[in-house]
Motif scaffolding. Structure first.
Motif, PDB file in Angstrom:
ATOM      1  N   ALA A   1      15.681  -8.016   3.080  1.00  0.00           N
ATOM      2  CA  ALA A   1      15.068  -7.360   4.233  1.00  0.00           C
ATOM      3  C   ALA A   1      14.174  -8.338   4.988  1.00  0.00           C
ATOM      4  N   VAL A   2      13.419  -9.156   4.269  1.00  0.00           N
ATOM      5  CA  VAL A   2      12.600 -10.173   4.922  1.00  0.00           C
ATOM      6  C   VAL A   2      13.489 -11.116   5.730  1.00  0.00           C
TER       7      VAL A   2
ATOM      8  N   ALA B   1       3.610 -11.056   4.978  1.00  0.00           N
ATOM      9  CA  ALA B   1       2.991 -10.280   3.902  1.00  0.00           C
ATOM     10  C   ALA B   1       4.048  -9.725   2.953  1.00  0.00           C
ATOM     11  N   ALA B   2       5.156  -9.243   3.523  1.00  0.00           N
ATOM     12  CA  ALA B   2       6.249  -8.728   2.693  1.00  0.00           C
ATOM     13  C   ALA B   2       6.810  -9.817   1.792  1.00  0.00           C
ATOM     14  N   ASN B   3       6.932 -11.026   2.339  1.00  0.00           N
ATOM     15  CA  ASN B   3       7.468 -12.122   1.544  1.00  0.00           C
ATOM     16  C   ASN B   3       6.555 -12.469   0.382  1.00  0.00           C
ATOM     17  N   LEU B   4       5.251 -12.393   0.596  1.00  0.00           N
ATOM     18  CA  LEU B   4       4.318 -12.646  -0.507  1.00  0.00           C
ATOM     19  C   LEU B   4       4.482 -11.598  -1.612  1.00  0.00           C
TER      20      LEU B   4
ATOM     21  N   ALA C   1       7.616  -4.757  -7.777  1.00  0.00           N
ATOM     22  CA  ALA C   1       8.978  -4.746  -7.242  1.00  0.00           C
ATOM     23  C   ALA C   1       9.174  -3.583  -6.283  1.00  0.00           C
ATOM     24  N   ASN C   2       8.650  -2.415  -6.641  1.00  0.00           N
ATOM     25  CA  ASN C   2       8.776  -1.257  -5.771  1.00  0.00           C
ATOM     26  C   ASN C   2       7.949  -1.417  -4.500  1.00  0.00           C
ATOM     27  N   ALA C   3       6.751  -1.974  -4.632  1.00  0.00           N
ATOM     28  CA  ALA C   3       5.917  -2.208  -3.457  1.00  0.00           C
ATOM     29  C   ALA C   3       6.579  -3.199  -2.507  1.00  0.00           C
ATOM     30  N   ALA C   4       7.166  -4.252  -3.060  1.00  0.00           N
ATOM     31  CA  ALA C   4       7.855  -5.243  -2.233  1.00  0.00           C
ATOM     32  C   ALA C   4       9.022  -4.611  -1.485  1.00  0.00           C
TER      33      ALA C   4
ATOM     34  N   ALA D   1       8.749  -4.466   2.535  1.00  0.00           N
ATOM     35  CA  ALA D   1       9.735  -5.312   3.212  1.00  0.00           C
ATOM     36  C   ALA D   1      10.695  -4.478   4.049  1.00  0.00           C
ATOM     37  N   GLY D   2      11.072  -3.304   3.527  1.00  0.00           N
ATOM     38  CA  GLY D   2      11.956  -2.427   4.297  1.00  0.00           C
ATOM     39  C   GLY D   2      11.312  -1.988   5.599  1.00  0.00           C
ATOM     40  N   GLU D   3      10.025  -1.639   5.541  1.00  0.00           N
ATOM     41  CA  GLU D   3       9.318  -1.207   6.746  1.00  0.00           C
ATOM     42  C   GLU D   3       9.114  -2.379   7.712  1.00  0.00           C
TER      43      GLU D   3
END
Length: 387
Positions: free
Chosen positions: A253-254, A297-300, A319-322, A326-328
């Motif tokens: 997604a990123v 931020a998503a990549n981090l 993993a779930n937070a990423a 990242a999807g958003e």
């Protein structure tokens, strides 16, 4: 704390970019229009030795971590291949992890080298139409008959089943009313026998070249030797692949968001209205700058989750937070790319409308954003379980 890629990781990204170079945006535009699995792209990655990036070296893999695999998938997506390119090889990276961890030596020797070499293509059959994410209620039944199991049931949203010759299948070996806790489901990796398995493609919004399907199984005979691990422990085994899958799709997604953002920035520099490039206008600049921040931020989050997984630390919340963030971030970047293009963003030739359609995938799959929030509330915040 160093956030830069290592020399080896940068070399992986550079090598993947070289493999992807012949498969440019126009290639993926044609595949999006015509459909048909990108066999030549899949073969190019196989020939370059990348399909087994996270598989053990003993079976032909590279023996690297999920961090390197995530960087590979992000790079594929960011070249403009998007989720079409990433999904063509996604199953290779995480799907057979249960075999690596729980398979016998004979099974690993039999199954892993052909998958890594690109000779086998596998699909992952877990989800069912009436159970969704409630995996413990799966109904597809596997009944022991001597040295075989006889399997009947139905699966849905099974990617690559049109082209796969192998299937990783989760089926019930203990009736629901007799099963205790997470027991009662068994995991199989076997031939996709089309005399016993009917595959019906689902027409969908995007990613036309990587098929999604309904699968109907009618008395498929699976040798006991194709069962992974112990009977009834299949749910535990697939859990080992869930966190890597979330990390990988977050990284993809990123990459997709970055591809959209790059096209938007290029267009904003080139498009002249009222004698000035539209990129001079803060109404154009600010949404794109915000998307850049969100994607960074998503990549981090992705790299943190991947590093914790590779360190064998508990990474479920990470993993779930990423995956969620990242999807958003990807969705917002693709939307801003279309808005930057204005009316041209609606035209297929500018590619960003395809990215927008594909941006729905990491939001919806393999788990909904709502269920991720429920999981984070429970596991990270200690709130009562709500599902």
């Amino acid at each position: 704390m160093n956030f830069d890629l290592t020399e080896e990781q940068q070399q992986i990204c550079d090598a993947i970019e070289r493999v992807c170079a012949p498969f440019d945006a126009d290639y993926w535009l044609r595949k999006d229009s015509e459909g048909g699995f990108p066999d030549d792209f899949h073969r190019a990655l196989a020939d370059a030795g990348w399909l087994g990036i996270a598989m053990p070296e003993a079976y032909g893999g590279a023996g690297l971590g999920i961090t390197e695999a995530a960087l590979m998938m992000q790079t594929i997506s960011a070249t403009g291949a998007g989720l079409s390119g990433a999904s063509a090889v996604h199953m290779n990276i995480f799907g057979l992890h249960p075999v690596v961890v729980f398979g016998t030596e004979e099974q690993k020797q039999r199954w892993l080298p052909p998958l890594i070499a690109g000779k086998d293509k596998a699909c992952f059959a877990v989800t069912e139409p009436n159970t969704g994410l409630n995996t413990l209620k799966l109904k597809t039944r596997a009944v022991r008959d001597g040295d075989h199991y006889v399997v009947s049931g139905q699966k849905v949203w099974i990617s690559t089943a049109q082209v796969a010759n192998k299937i990783l299948l989760l089926a019930r070996t203990t009736p629901i009313e007799e099963a205790r806790g997470t027991q009662g489901l068994s995991l199989f990796y076997t031939d996709l026998d089309r005399t016993r398995i009917q595959v019906r493609e689902i027409e969908k919004m995007g990613r036309k070249c990587v098929d999604s399907n309904e699968v109907f199984i009618d008395e498929l005979r699976i040798p006991v030797s194709d069962r992974i691990g112990e009977e009834g422990a299949g749910f535990e085994y697939i859990l080992h692949g869930m966190n890597p899958e979330r990390i990988l799709i977050a990284s993809e997604a990123v990459g997709l968001g970055r591809a959209a953002l790059q096209r938007a920035a290029t267009y904003a520099n080139e498009r002249v209205v009222f004698d000035r490039p539209i990129g001079k206008n803060q109404g154009i600049q600010h949404p794109l700058a915000r998307s850049w921040i969100e994607l960074e931020a998503a990549n981090l989050l992705v790299l943190k989750a991947a590093s914790r997984y590779d360190a064998k630390s508990n990474c479920a919340a990470d993993a779930n937070a990423a995956k969620y963030f990242a999807g958003e971030a990807c969705f917002n970047a693709c939307q801003n790319a279309i808005l930057t293009h204005g009316g041209m963003g609606f035209a297929k030739e500018y590619h960003v409308e395809r990215y927008m359609r594909e941006a729905w995938i990491p939001r919806l799959a393999p788990v909904s954003p709502q269920l991720i929030l429920c999981f984070i509330a429970e596991k990270a915040l200690g709130l009562p379980k709500s599902y």
